[in-house]
Design a protein around this motif. Structure first.
Motif, PDB file in Angstrom:
ATOM      1  N   VAL A  24      60.854  57.956  70.071  1.00  0.00           N
ATOM      2  CA  VAL A  24      61.306  56.978  71.051  1.00  0.00           C
ATOM      3  C   VAL A  24      62.427  57.594  71.863  1.00  0.00           C
ATOM      4  O   VAL A  24      63.378  58.158  71.310  1.00  0.00           O
ATOM      5  CB  VAL A  24      61.795  55.687  70.353  1.00  0.00           C
ATOM      6  N   LEU A  25      62.306  57.517  73.195  1.00  0.00           N
ATOM      7  CA  LEU A  25      63.333  58.015  74.099  1.00  0.00           C
ATOM      8  C   LEU A  25      64.156  56.845  74.607  1.00  0.00           C
ATOM      9  O   LEU A  25      63.603  55.793  74.955  1.00  0.00           O
ATOM     10  CB  LEU A  25      62.708  58.760  75.284  1.00  0.00           C
ATOM     11  N   THR A  52      70.144  52.653  84.122  1.00  0.00           N
ATOM     12  CA  THR A  52      68.858  51.950  84.132  1.00  0.00           C
ATOM     13  C   THR A  52      67.956  52.366  82.972  1.00  0.00           C
ATOM     14  O   THR A  52      66.824  51.894  82.864  1.00  0.00           O
ATOM     15  CB  THR A  52      68.117  52.202  85.449  1.00  0.00           C
ATOM     16  N   VAL A  53      68.453  53.252  82.110  1.00  0.00           N
ATOM     17  CA  VAL A  53      67.673  53.657  80.942  1.00  0.00           C
ATOM     18  C   VAL A  53      67.980  52.694  79.797  1.00  0.00           C
ATOM     19  O   VAL A  53      69.136  52.471  79.449  1.00  0.00           O
ATOM     20  CB  VAL A  53      68.012  55.102  80.526  1.00  0.00           C
ATOM     21  N   SER A  54      66.957  52.129  79.217  1.00  0.00           N
ATOM     22  CA  SER A  54      67.122  51.150  78.144  1.00  0.00           C
ATOM     23  C   SER A  54      67.493  51.835  76.827  1.00  0.00           C
ATOM     24  O   SER A  54      67.311  53.044  76.660  1.00  0.00           O
ATOM     25  CB  SER A  54      65.826  50.363  77.947  1.00  0.00           C
ATOM     26  N   ARG A  55      67.980  51.031  75.902  1.00  0.00           N
ATOM     27  CA  ARG A  55      68.305  51.574  74.568  1.00  0.00           C
ATOM     28  C   ARG A  55      67.060  52.174  73.927  1.00  0.00           C
ATOM     29  O   ARG A  55      67.100  53.257  73.360  1.00  0.00           O
ATOM     30  CB  ARG A  55      68.890  50.470  73.679  1.00  0.00           C
ATOM     31  N   HIS A  56      65.968  51.444  73.957  1.00  0.00           N
ATOM     32  CA  HIS A  56      64.665  51.965  73.538  1.00  0.00           C
ATOM     33  C   HIS A  56      63.779  51.885  74.773  1.00  0.00           C
ATOM     34  O   HIS A  56      63.268  50.832  75.116  1.00  0.00           O
ATOM     35  CB  HIS A  56      64.094  51.152  72.376  1.00  0.00           C
ATOM     36  N   HIS A  57      63.621  53.007  75.451  1.00  0.00           N
ATOM     37  CA  HIS A  57      63.051  52.998  76.792  1.00  0.00           C
ATOM     38  C   HIS A  57      61.528  53.201  76.798  1.00  0.00           C
ATOM     39  O   HIS A  57      60.793  52.459  77.437  1.00  0.00           O
ATOM     40  CB  HIS A  57      63.712  54.110  77.618  1.00  0.00           C
ATOM     41  N   CYS A  58      61.049  54.221  76.070  1.00  0.00           N
ATOM     42  CA  CYS A  58      59.620  54.494  76.061  1.00  0.00           C
ATOM     43  C   CYS A  58      59.242  55.191  74.761  1.00  0.00           C
ATOM     44  O   CYS A  58      60.099  55.720  74.044  1.00  0.00           O
ATOM     45  CB  CYS A  58      59.198  55.333  77.267  1.00  0.00           C
ATOM     46  N   LEU A  59      57.958  55.177  74.467  1.00  0.00           N
ATOM     47  CA  LEU A  59      57.421  55.727  73.232  1.00  0.00           C
ATOM     48  C   LEU A  59      56.497  56.906  73.546  1.00  0.00           C
ATOM     49  O   LEU A  59      55.643  56.816  74.429  1.00  0.00           O
ATOM     50  CB  LEU A  59      56.627  54.652  72.486  1.00  0.00           C
ATOM     51  N   LEU A 114      69.201  59.800  75.353  1.00  0.00           N
ATOM     52  CA  LEU A 114      69.777  59.946  76.687  1.00  0.00           C
ATOM     53  C   LEU A 114      71.242  59.468  76.684  1.00  0.00           C
ATOM     54  O   LEU A 114      71.602  58.567  75.942  1.00  0.00           O
ATOM     55  CB  LEU A 114      68.976  59.140  77.707  1.00  0.00           C
ATOM     56  N   PRO A 115      72.081  60.055  77.512  1.00  0.00           N
ATOM     57  CA  PRO A 115      73.499  59.664  77.523  1.00  0.00           C
ATOM     58  C   PRO A 115      73.716  58.279  78.126  1.00  0.00           C
ATOM     59  O   PRO A 115      72.927  57.815  78.951  1.00  0.00           O
ATOM     60  CB  PRO A 115      74.151  60.750  78.398  1.00  0.00           C
ATOM     61  N   SER A 116      74.766  57.620  77.700  1.00  0.00           N
ATOM     62  CA  SER A 116      75.154  56.332  78.277  1.00  0.00           C
ATOM     63  C   SER A 116      76.233  56.608  79.324  1.00  0.00           C
ATOM     64  O   SER A 116      77.432  56.530  79.047  1.00  0.00           O
ATOM     65  CB  SER A 116      75.677  55.387  77.189  1.00  0.00           C
ATOM     66  N   ASP A 117      75.797  56.966  80.519  1.00  0.00           N
ATOM     67  CA  ASP A 117      76.739  57.262  81.593  1.00  0.00           C
ATOM     68  C   ASP A 117      76.222  56.653  82.894  1.00  0.00           C
ATOM     69  O   ASP A 117      75.189  55.973  82.917  1.00  0.00           O
ATOM     70  CB  ASP A 117      76.955  58.778  81.731  1.00  0.00           C
ATOM     71  N   GLU A 118      76.924  56.918  83.978  1.00  0.00           N
ATOM     72  CA  GLU A 118      76.575  56.296  85.262  1.00  0.00           C
ATOM     73  C   GLU A 118      75.216  56.765  85.784  1.00  0.00           C
ATOM     74  O   GLU A 118      74.613  56.104  86.634  1.00  0.00           O
ATOM     75  CB  GLU A 118      77.659  56.574  86.310  1.00  0.00           C
ATOM     76  N   HIS A 119      74.721  57.899  85.269  1.00  0.00           N
ATOM     77  CA  HIS A 119      73.438  58.417  85.736  1.00  0.00           C
ATOM     78  C   HIS A 119      72.257  57.826  84.966  1.00  0.00           C
ATOM     79  O   HIS A 119      71.105  58.088  85.307  1.00  0.00           O
ATOM     80  CB  HIS A 119      73.406  59.943  85.606  1.00  0.00           C
ATOM     81  N   HIS A 120      72.554  57.054  83.915  1.00  0.00           N
ATOM     82  CA  HIS A 120      71.476  56.523  83.073  1.00  0.00           C
ATOM     83  C   HIS A 120      71.660  55.027  82.808  1.00  0.00           C
ATOM     84  O   HIS A 120      71.218  54.518  81.778  1.00  0.00           O
ATOM     85  CB  HIS A 120      71.420  57.302  81.744  1.00  0.00           C
TER      86      HIS A 120
END
Length: 466
Positions: free
Chosen positions: A30-31, A49-56, A41-47
């Motif tokens: 899981v990414l 819109t990336v969810s905690r559990h984004h895709c499988l 993925l990092p939790s920063d201003e560039h991410h």
């Protein structure tokens, strides 16, 4: 010389350590931004819109498929969005929608936020001819041919396991050496079937011995390497000997089909018992007795390094024998025994089950612990304890611990939803027993039980009394 197929994710944009992730056997990952994701993925201003559990990613080298969980900004493959929730929907609401999947090929690029991975696929090499025709009927596999060496059945033959078994028994009667262990058996009736195949009651014509005879049908070509890997794993299971483990007697492979024989358990499976019970429930004392016996079987297997990883009421079997602990003279007691130890793991990790965590045919992972999705390859004995606690929960309430709405992605549910406290389902469950079950199903770090022995002690102390 055999070289394994491989799927590689290489970082081409972004800052991550490591910059390359290599998968050479069956797994899922899981990414996302959650601490349990890999890649994380990092939790920063560039991410943002990336969810905690984004895709499988469902990986069975050289095959790999990606599925978006309904993230806010979607998952992009080669610049094309494959999933996105509608504006204004919360993640939990968006998960009720159906999101497209994408089969990845060598050179594809995946973008999440500002991070980009390139997919690399190495086909590997395996001795033997490529499977081009069905091992049973000879039909040309056409587009279904996957380019792998080995033997495989066409979709039509896979849909008829009884016909496959009939042919194997005929070949065994004709003296085929690779079928010697099932020579002389006749099928009495079907006992059940699932995604991997079917199981039948069979009787030896000369001795009268009855066994459960299972046929398992690979979804991809079974090469010499994958066959050896599966049979090697099953040899570990065959060594298990315990009163609460269904013994594996023989295993083999012929004409695109794996077969195995086990002890026949006279009273069927727990799920059949529940289907005959009022409300799909059992009295607390009976449910607890079955659970404690299954825990004894789990403890033995875990001590031998064998994790079940597919425990459910369908493979907790009941066997009635004369006498036994607590039985009077001439009485019979039914003993719970765990079946199919390591079977799903061996079949899956040998790459024989295809892609199973995605697609329309992927069943609800009703008894799956979160760890099995996050870290499928390295599932610990804890996943069996979670699954058995889920079985006990069902025996007491008639339902399973998590809610699985009809249109909700079941894998997302496993990742994000906690078990419903058992007394919210059934207020009559004794408080002490409920507390143990809720603890066993608590997947937060540091919670749950560390071993089968620890869970058994807690359940024994709680008992079924209010």
């Amino acid at each position: 010389m055999t070289t394994p197929a491989r799927v590689t994710l290489t970082l081409v944009k972004g800052r991550l350590e490591p910059a390359e992730y290599v998968y050479d056997e069956r797994t899922t990952c899981v990414l996302g931004r959650s601490s349990d994701c890999s890649p994380r993925l990092p939790s920063d201003e560039h991410h943002r819109t990336v969810s905690r559990h984004h895709c499988l990613l469902d990986i069975n080298p050289p095959d790999v498929r990606i599925r978006d969980f309904g993230s806010l900004n979607g998952t992009y493959v080669n610049g094309k969005m494959i999933g996105r929730r509608a504006e204004g929907l919360a993640p939990s609401e968006a998960a009720e929608d159906s999101y497209p999947e994408h089969d990845l090929v060598d050179g594809d690029e995946i973008r999440l936020g500002s991070t980009v991975f390139r997919v690399g696929i190495t086909l590997g090499s395996t001795p033997g001819p490529v499977a081009r025709h069905c091992a049973k009927c000879g039909r040309d596999l056409g587009k279904a041919a996957d380019g792998r060496a080995g033997a495989v059945l066409c979709a039509s033959c896979q849909a008829e396991p009884a016909a496959v078994l009939k042919l194997l028994l005929e070949l065994a009667a004709g003296g085929r050496a690779d079928l010697a262990s099932i020579s002389g058996y006749e099928v009495i009736r079907e006992l059940g079937r699932g995604g991997m195949g079917a199981v039948y009651l069979a009787r030896h014509e000369a001795t009268g011995r009855e066994v459960a005879l299972k046929v398992m049908l690979p979804k991809v070509a079974a090469s010499s390497t994958s066959r050896a890997r599966f049979l090697r794993e099953m040899a570990l299971t065959r060594a298990l000997r315990h009163p609460n483990v269904v013994p594996l007697l023989d295993t083999g492979f012929a004409d695109g089909t794996f077969y195995l024989t086990t002890e026949y358990c006279t009273d069927g499976s727990l799920d059949r018992l529940l289907s005959r019970s009022a409300g799909g429930r059992l009295p607390a004392d009976e449910a607890l007795r079955i659970t404690l016996q299954a825990l004894d079987g789990l403890e033995h297997a875990h001590g031998q390094g064998v994790v079940h990883r597919d425990l459910s009421p369908s493979n907790i079997l009941l066997h009635r024998t004369a006498g036994g602990a607590g039985a009077g003279a001439g009485n019979e007691v039914s003993t719970a025994k765990v079946a199919d130890f390591g079977l799903a793991k061996a079949f899956d990790q040998a790459g024989l089950s295809g892609l199973t965590r995605t697609g329309a045919v992927a069943g609800k992972p009703t008894y799956s612990a979160r760890q099995q999705v996050i870290d499928f390859r390295n599932a610990s004995p804890g996943v069996d304890l979670w699954a058995l606690a889920a079985c006990l929960y069902q025996m007491l309430t008639g339902t399973v611990p998590r809610d699985f709405p009809r249109e909700k992605d079941p894998w997302y549910v496993v990742l994000r939803e906690a078990a419903v406290p058992i007394r919210e389902r059934e207020a009559g469950v004794p408080r002490a027993l409920a507390a143990v079950i809720d603890e066993a199903l608590d997947e937060r770090p540091g919670r749950g039980f560390a071993s089968a022995a620890e869970l058994r002690e807690a359940l024994t102390q709680a008992g079924p009394t209010p």
